[in-house]
Motif scaffolding. Structure first.
Motif, short mmCIF file in Angstrom:
data_model
loop_
_atom_site.label_atom_id
_atom_site.label_comp_id
_atom_site.label_asym_id
_atom_site.label_seq_id
_atom_site.Cartn_x
_atom_site.Cartn_y
_atom_site.Cartn_z
N LYS A 98 6.44 -15.04 60.36
CA LYS A 98 5.92 -16.41 60.25
C LYS A 98 7.07 -17.41 60.17
N GLU A 99 8.10 -17.10 59.37
CA GLU A 99 9.25 -17.99 59.24
C GLU A 99 9.99 -18.13 60.57
N GLN A 100 10.12 -17.02 61.30
CA GLN A 100 10.78 -17.07 62.61
C GLN A 100 10.01 -17.95 63.58
N LEU A 101 8.68 -17.78 63.60
CA LEU A 101 7.85 -18.58 64.50
C LEU A 101 7.90 -20.07 64.12
N LYS A 102 7.92 -20.32 62.82
CA LYS A 102 8.03 -21.71 62.35
C LYS A 102 9.34 -22.33 62.80
N ALA A 103 10.43 -21.56 62.71
CA ALA A 103 11.74 -22.06 63.16
C ALA A 103 11.73 -22.33 64.66
N GLU A 104 11.06 -21.46 65.42
CA GLU A 104 10.98 -21.65 66.86
C GLU A 104 10.18 -22.90 67.20
N ILE A 105 9.08 -23.12 66.48
CA ILE A 105 8.27 -24.32 66.70
C ILE A 105 9.11 -25.57 66.40
N ASP A 106 9.90 -25.52 65.35
CA ASP A 106 10.75 -26.67 65.00
C ASP A 106 11.75 -26.98 66.10
N LYS A 107 12.19 -25.94 66.85
CA LYS A 107 13.13 -26.17 67.96
C LYS A 107 12.50 -27.05 69.03
N TYR A 108 11.19 -26.86 69.25
CA TYR A 108 10.49 -27.60 70.30
C TYR A 108 9.79 -28.85 69.78
N ARG A 109 10.12 -29.23 68.59
CA ARG A 109 9.50 -30.39 67.96
C ARG A 109 9.73 -31.67 68.76
N GLU A 110 10.88 -31.77 69.40
CA GLU A 110 11.19 -32.98 70.14
C GLU A 110 10.27 -33.19 71.34
N CYS A 111 9.55 -32.16 71.75
CA CYS A 111 8.60 -32.29 72.87
C CYS A 111 7.19 -32.62 72.39
N ASP A 112 6.99 -32.70 71.10
CA ASP A 112 5.68 -33.00 70.52
C ASP A 112 5.32 -34.45 70.85
N PRO A 113 4.14 -34.69 71.44
CA PRO A 113 3.75 -36.06 71.81
C PRO A 113 3.75 -37.03 70.62
N ASP A 114 3.36 -36.56 69.45
CA ASP A 114 3.37 -37.44 68.27
C ASP A 114 4.80 -37.85 67.91
N VAL A 115 5.72 -36.89 68.00
CA VAL A 115 7.12 -37.18 67.69
C VAL A 115 7.69 -38.14 68.73
N ILE A 116 7.36 -37.92 69.98
CA ILE A 116 7.85 -38.81 71.05
C ILE A 116 7.33 -40.23 70.84
#
Length: 169
Positions: A98-116
């Motif tokens: 779960k922690e590994q997957l969470k870290a991977e999701i955080d890597k792609y956070r910059e592509c999140d429409p809300d973040v953009i």
């Protein structure tokens, strides 16, 4: 109890100490202060203190028994078995994954429409602020030229304003 006798303590201080500790009673009658102590008062004070301590002990014993029952109850179903050890190991593995997957999701956070969208709003506010300050700088330069007759290049050089300063599009 603080009944230290020293040469520097006066009778008044010693009496006051005894009164503060409830060992001696005092009353003011007319212009005089009267002090007294009955032997039974100390006995009653000790009995009262003993009663309080016995009550606290009984309460603590009840809490202890309740906690021990709770511990015994919580041990039911948690016996050390091979199956339980395997489940605990599997749980640890799943938590790590779960922690590994969470870290991977955080890597792609910059592509999140809300973040953009949030970045666009932040950039818009920053752009407006930069243009507002640029406008303020131009207004001060204009005022300085009119008031003091300075050349624009002299003002820019004196205040470290770049020659290519302009509004952001």
């Amino acid at each position: 109890m603080k009944y230290v006798h020293s040469a520097s303590m006066s009778v008044k201080e010693i009496l006051q100490s005894l009164v503060d500790d409830g060992m001696v009673d005092t009353d003011r009658i007319g212009t005089s202060n009267y002090f007294w102590a009955f032997p039974s008062k100390a006995l009653h004070a000790r009995k009262r203190k003993l009663g309080e301590l016995e009550s606290q002990l009984a309460e603590s014993n009840q809490k202890k028994e309740a906690l021990q029952k709770s511990i015994e109850k919580s041990k039911i179903g948690r016996e050390d078995t091979a199956e339980r050890a395997a489940l605990i190991e599997e749980l640890a593995t799943l938590r790590q994954k779960k922690e590994q997957l969470k870290a991977e999701i955080d890597k792609y956070r910059e592509c999140d429409p809300d973040v953009i969208e949030e970045m666009r709003q932040t950039n818009k506010v920053a752009k407006e602020a930069a243009n507002r300050w640029t406008d303020n700088i131009f207004a001060i330069k204009s005022w300085a030229k009119r008031k003091f007759g300075f050349e624009e290049s002299r003002i820019d050089k004196g205040f470290g304003i770049p020659e290519d300063l302009d509004y952001i599009d």
